[in-house]
Scaffold this active site. Structure first.
Site, short mmCIF file in Angstrom:
data_model
loop_
_atom_site.label_atom_id
_atom_site.label_comp_id
_atom_site.label_asym_id
_atom_site.label_seq_id
_atom_site.Cartn_x
_atom_site.Cartn_y
_atom_site.Cartn_z
N SER A 96 15.49 57.28 11.62
CA SER A 96 14.74 56.39 12.51
C SER A 96 15.30 54.97 12.51
O SER A 96 14.81 54.12 13.27
CB SER A 96 13.27 56.36 12.10
OG SER A 96 13.12 55.77 10.82
N ARG A 97 16.31 54.69 11.72
CA ARG A 97 16.88 53.34 11.65
C ARG A 97 17.96 53.09 12.70
O ARG A 97 18.51 52.00 12.78
CB ARG A 97 17.50 53.08 10.27
CG ARG A 97 16.61 53.39 9.08
CD ARG A 97 15.25 52.71 9.14
NE ARG A 97 14.61 52.78 7.84
CZ ARG A 97 13.77 53.74 7.46
NH1 ARG A 97 13.45 54.71 8.30
NH2 ARG A 97 13.22 53.73 6.25
N PRO A 155 9.38 56.47 6.99
CA PRO A 155 9.87 57.60 7.77
C PRO A 155 11.33 57.89 7.46
O PRO A 155 12.01 57.09 6.80
CB PRO A 155 9.69 57.13 9.22
CG PRO A 155 9.74 55.64 9.13
CD PRO A 155 9.12 55.28 7.82
N CYS A 156 11.82 59.02 7.93
CA CYS A 156 13.18 59.43 7.59
C CYS A 156 14.18 58.38 8.04
O CYS A 156 13.97 57.64 9.00
CB CYS A 156 13.49 60.80 8.19
SG CYS A 156 14.08 60.79 9.88
N LEU A 157 15.30 58.32 7.33
CA LEU A 157 16.30 57.28 7.56
C LEU A 157 16.92 57.35 8.95
O LEU A 157 17.46 56.35 9.43
CB LEU A 157 17.38 57.36 6.49
CG LEU A 157 16.95 57.02 5.07
CD1 LEU A 157 18.09 57.27 4.09
CD2 LEU A 157 16.48 55.57 4.98
#
Length: 274
Positions: free
Chosen positions: A177-178, A173-175
């Site tokens: 989300s970190r 998923p897109c970064l």
């Protein structure tokens, strides 16, 4: 059962006649692109949004996979990083990301004569907190996998049956989300966490996340990898590499990685926010 779902998917695309695929290069949207192209040929178009939240390596994978499938593939720029509702990283951050994406794709589809924009949302995604799905639905996007009831496991099984070599590709998923909800997202932070994950993948570790909270990096690996990681990694070198990227502290999550962990802090009132 799976063959029946596959037949439903092919009929669905045949009825569409022309379709633009919101194509990230992940296993879900790549399967959608494959089936769409097999049914529609050049009447299917895969479009990937290029933004700081997508690793350059992931973009290159998307290009390669589209070329293998044969589907026409284009890039568009999205501008979510200039939306304070997105960069403030609220619990419904994905709503603003997908709003930007589909506000870009829908006019493009209409301009090019594609009556449908479709994405790679699968049936399992509907069971998690995914405000981005609402944004896509509000803009008329369709999710063939979810409509037919195809689960994530079935996506991989069907991809393998169709001969797609990336059928077991880890989810990416897109970064954004970190980061924990409420921590501001910047391009520098996205690049830092992205480079940290690339570093670990180049060492052979898969299905991982590097979560970022302030100056601390928290490495999440699948539970079966944790013991091997501790016993075999050169930890001082690892710490030094992460510090070179800008982290001050490096930790290992002993629970291990699993999808949706970030949403533990989301309560029902938060989920009602749009």
């Amino acid at each position: 059962m799976l063959n029946n779902k596959f037949e439903q998917l092919t009929r669905l695309f045949a009825q569409m006649d022309r379709a633009l695929i919101a194509y990230s290069g992940g296993v879900d949207s790549t399967l959608v692109a494959k089936i769409a192209y097999d049914v529609l040929g050049d009447r299917a178009l895969a479009v990937t949004a290029e933004s700081p939240s997508l690793l350059p390596e992931e973009l290159e994978d998307a290009r390669i996979q589209a070329a293998v499938i044969g589907i026409p593939h284009e890039l568009v720029q999205t501008d979510e990083m200039n939306n304070p509702n997105y960069t403030a990283n609220p619990v419904n951050r994905c709503y603003f990301c997908k709003s930007e994406l589909h506000d870009t794709l829908k006019p493009l589809a209409l301009q090019r004569g594609y009556p449908y924009v479709v994405d790679g949302v699968n049936a399992d995604d509907l069971g998690d907190y995914r405000p981005g799905i609402q944004a896509a639905q509000e803009r008329g996007a369709r999710s063939p996998l979810a409509e037919v009831g195809v689960t994530k496991a079935e996506v991989r099984q069907l991809s393998q049956q169709l001969g797609l070599p990336w059928w077991d590709k880890p989810a990416q998923p897109c970064l954004s989300s970190r980061f924990p909800y409420g921590e501001e997202i910047t391009i520098a932070k996205l690049q830092r966490v992205g480079r940290a994950e690339v570093y670990l993948r180049k060492l052979g570790w898969k299905n991982l996340r590097v979560r970022s909270q302030g100056d601390t990096a928290r490495i999440e690996l699948s539970p079966e990898q944790i013991k091997q990681f501790v016993l075999t990694m050169d930890l001082p070198t690892l710490v030094s590499a992460f510090q070179d990227l800008g982290f001050l502290y490096v930790t290992l999550d002993l629970e291990g990685y699993h999808s949706g962990k970030l949403n533990r802090v989301v309560n029902q009132d938060d989920k009602a926010i749009v």
